[in-house]
Write a protein that holds these residues in place. Structure first.
Motif, short mmCIF file in Angstrom:
data_model
loop_
_atom_site.label_atom_id
_atom_site.label_comp_id
_atom_site.label_asym_id
_atom_site.label_seq_id
_atom_site.Cartn_x
_atom_site.Cartn_y
_atom_site.Cartn_z
N ASP A 1 36.29 18.47 46.36
CA ASP A 1 36.25 18.56 44.91
C ASP A 1 35.28 17.54 44.32
O ASP A 1 35.07 16.47 44.89
CB ASP A 1 37.63 18.30 44.31
CG ASP A 1 38.62 19.42 44.61
OD1 ASP A 1 39.63 19.50 43.91
OD2 ASP A 1 38.38 20.21 45.54
N VAL A 2 34.72 17.88 43.14
CA VAL A 2 33.89 16.93 42.39
C VAL A 2 34.29 17.01 40.92
O VAL A 2 34.89 18.00 40.47
CB VAL A 2 32.38 17.21 42.54
CG1 VAL A 2 31.92 16.95 43.96
CG2 VAL A 2 32.04 18.63 42.11
N MET B 1 26.72 22.71 42.13
CA MET B 1 27.82 22.15 42.93
C MET B 1 28.77 23.26 43.38
O MET B 1 29.23 23.27 44.52
CB MET B 1 28.57 21.09 42.12
CG MET B 1 27.78 19.83 41.84
SD MET B 1 27.37 18.85 43.34
CE MET B 1 25.73 19.48 43.74
N THR C 1 34.63 22.45 41.40
CA THR C 1 34.06 21.61 40.35
C THR C 1 34.98 21.56 39.13
O THR C 1 35.21 22.58 38.48
CB THR C 1 32.67 22.13 39.95
OG1 THR C 1 31.83 22.12 41.12
CG2 THR C 1 32.04 21.26 38.88
N TYR D 1 35.80 19.55 35.33
CA TYR D 1 34.93 19.18 34.21
C TYR D 1 35.49 18.01 33.41
O TYR D 1 36.68 17.98 33.09
CB TYR D 1 34.73 20.39 33.29
CG TYR D 1 34.17 21.57 34.02
CD1 TYR D 1 32.80 21.69 34.24
CD2 TYR D 1 35.00 22.56 34.54
CE1 TYR D 1 32.28 22.76 34.94
CE2 TYR D 1 34.49 23.63 35.24
CZ TYR D 1 33.13 23.73 35.44
OH TYR D 1 32.61 24.79 36.14
N SER E 1 26.56 21.72 37.30
CA SER E 1 27.88 22.22 37.68
C SER E 1 27.76 23.47 38.54
O SER E 1 28.44 23.61 39.57
CB SER E 1 28.71 22.51 36.43
OG SER E 1 28.90 21.35 35.65
N VAL F 1 29.55 14.16 39.28
CA VAL F 1 28.30 14.91 39.16
C VAL F 1 27.73 14.72 37.76
O VAL F 1 28.45 14.84 36.77
CB VAL F 1 28.52 16.41 39.42
CG1 VAL F 1 27.20 17.18 39.27
CG2 VAL F 1 29.11 16.63 40.79
N SER G 1 32.50 17.00 37.29
CA SER G 1 31.19 17.14 36.65
C SER G 1 31.27 16.70 35.19
O SER G 1 32.12 17.18 34.43
CB SER G 1 30.73 18.60 36.71
OG SER G 1 29.46 18.76 36.11
#
Length: 485
Positions: free
Chosen positions: A180-181, A198, A205, A207, A195, A286, A183
């Motif tokens: 997971d990231v 990714m 992703t 937010y 986004s 990100v 953004s």
């Protein structure tokens, strides 16, 4: 019966057997989740080096094609017909029945991929089928380089697969093969494209939005995040986190030297982002930053900004030019919304530094009240992205959502101009005024305020979000029009 053959992204194909198996299982699950929302009876079969999708509802063809083109991990897919065969001549006759009507006056080639034990090679099949079609259609001509029509066949043991139409996928890895990231999304071109990239890389992703522009800003950014999620990562739930950063900006304006404001603001954002990410168990952040695009994005300043982060910083656009980013935004379907998003810079320096010195920045931050930053983080709103529509509905408790319009109602079609041109809203008994959502806040006040207005959009999300904004601006003569069909 609709049939599609799904080809894996090449990087998946070269992985070890165990990794490849895991990737195809993820893709299989995602296909079932996403396509199952369109057709509950859809069939997905995992054949290790490719997958097949079958639907008994031909009326869903275009919808399934649109969905398949936006699922990470698929490099390409083809609509196909599958059948049994007895020998090479039988294959030729089946191909002739499908393609003969498409060949007159065209150049063509035949491409065959073969697996199994047969009395002929792939090259033999290409020559036999191509030569036979050339004899049957005098005006057609075999051309191996850049033909007008390519006939793609796959022969697997005793099964023939004819690819009747070929489509490009988005490539990449299936979700969530790469963790997971978080953004940082502002609603503009850069953060939206970052986004998307990714997601394409197989990263689930989430937010994070730093609100600098009030309800209108948040409404637009929510719509952007919702659009990206719904189109490219519908298979997995993600979070939308909103942090009110106005108090932080006010503190920077009062306490920080003018030339350092932009760098300090970014450092506060990555500090907050790191803490939010840690609370969600996410290891990387990100951003849509690109070298030299603005003063805070020089190598020197980015290095100073990174010193404030406790998480890995990812910048997928770091070498991209602005026009390249805009072109990709257009390609993935977010350009119109990004173009309409107002710029909320937060702080504007008359002479922003392009060579920030870490020690000087850290010294200036001594005067910043860090309690304000912690308070902003602790008051963050954490939403499930799937509830964006629900949240909007909950907010407009004083605004009606109507399926049947009153006699004197005026409908505001707030879709983008491209959408209204392709599919104009036509109501026989009511006036329709086209007012794109990105002009609504500035132009609504100029309308006759003795009238009642009903916002309309295709999906119903933007109309609800914009109704929230107008209500919070003090307008009570606005509602939402959601037709039954």
């Amino acid at each position: 019966m609709l049939e599609f053959i799904i080809k894996l992204h090449p990087e998946i194909s070269i992985k070890s057997k165990s990794v490849r198996k895991r990737q195809t299982l993820l893709l299989e699950r995602n296909l079932k989740t996403i396509l199952g929302q369109t057709d509950e009876q859809v069939q997905v079969e995992n054949l290790f080096d490719h997958l097949t999708v079958r639907s008994a509802k031909p009326e869903l063809r275009q919808t399934l094609i649109e969905r398949l083109s936006c699922i990470p991990g698929i490099v390409s897919f083809s609509e196909m017909q599958s059948s049994q065969f007895t020998d090479l001549h039988d294959i030729f006759q089946q191909v002739q029945a499908v393609y003969q009507s498409q060949l007159p006056g065209k150049t063509f080639s035949v491409r065959v991929r073969r697996q199994g034990t047969h009395s002929f090679s792939s090259l033999d099949a290409e020559r036999y089928i191509g030569g036979g079609l050339n004899q049957q259609v005098a005006s057609a001509k075999v051309q191996l380089k850049q033909p007008q029509l390519t006939i793609r066949l796959e022969i697997k043991q005793d099964k023939l697969l004819m690819m009747t139409e070929h489509f490009n996928g988005m490539g990449g890895f299936p979700l969530p093969s790469q963790s997971d990231v978080l953004s940082l999304i502002s609603g503009g071109y850069d953060s939206a494209v970052a986004s998307y990239l990714m997601i394409r890389k197989g990263l689930r992703t989430h937010y994070l939005f730093f609100n600098l522009g009030g309800p209108a800003h948040e409404a637009g950014v929510r719509e952007m995040a919702f659009l990206i999620w719904q189109k490219y990562s519908l298979s997995h739930r993600v979070k939308f986190v909103s942090v009110d950063f106005a108090p932080v900006v006010n503190e920077i304006l009062q306490k920080i030297d003018n030339g350092l404001m932009g760098v300090v603001l970014k450092r506060m954002m990555v500090r907050a982002a790191s803490r939010v990410a840690q609370s969600l168990g996410i290891k990387a952040i990100v951003t849509g930053e690109s070298i030299g695009q603005v003063a805070s994005q020089t190598i020197t300043n980015l290095a100073v900004i990174d010193q404030a982060a406790d998480s890995l910083m990812l910048r997928p656009l770091i070498y991209q030019d602005k026009q390249e980013i805009i072109d990709l935004a257009r390609q993935i379907g977010v350009e119109q919304l990004a173009r309409s998003m107002p710029e909320y810079c937060g702080v504007i320096s008359k002479s922003p530094t392009v060579n920030a010195v870490l020690s000087e920045v850290e010294h200036s931050e001594i005067f910043f009240n860090m309690d304000l930053l912690q308070q902003a983080i602790s008051q963050a709103k954490v939403l499930d992205i799937r509830t964006v529509e629900y949240q909007a509905e909950q907010q407009i408790t004083a605004v009606a959502i109507e399926e049947v319009l009153p006699v004197d109602a005026i409908v505001l079609d707030i879709r983008a101009p491209e959408e209204t041109e392709l599919s104009p809203l036509q109501l026989h008994n009511h006036q329709v005024v086209e007012m794109p959502f990105f002009r609504l806040s500035s132009q609504f006040a100029s309308l006759d305020q003795t009238k009642q207005y009903y916002c309309y959009c295709d999906r119903g999300v933007m109309s609800r979000l914009q109704a929230v904004v107008l209500q919070e601006q003090g307008f009570k003569n606005v509602a939402v029009y959601r037709p039954t069909s």
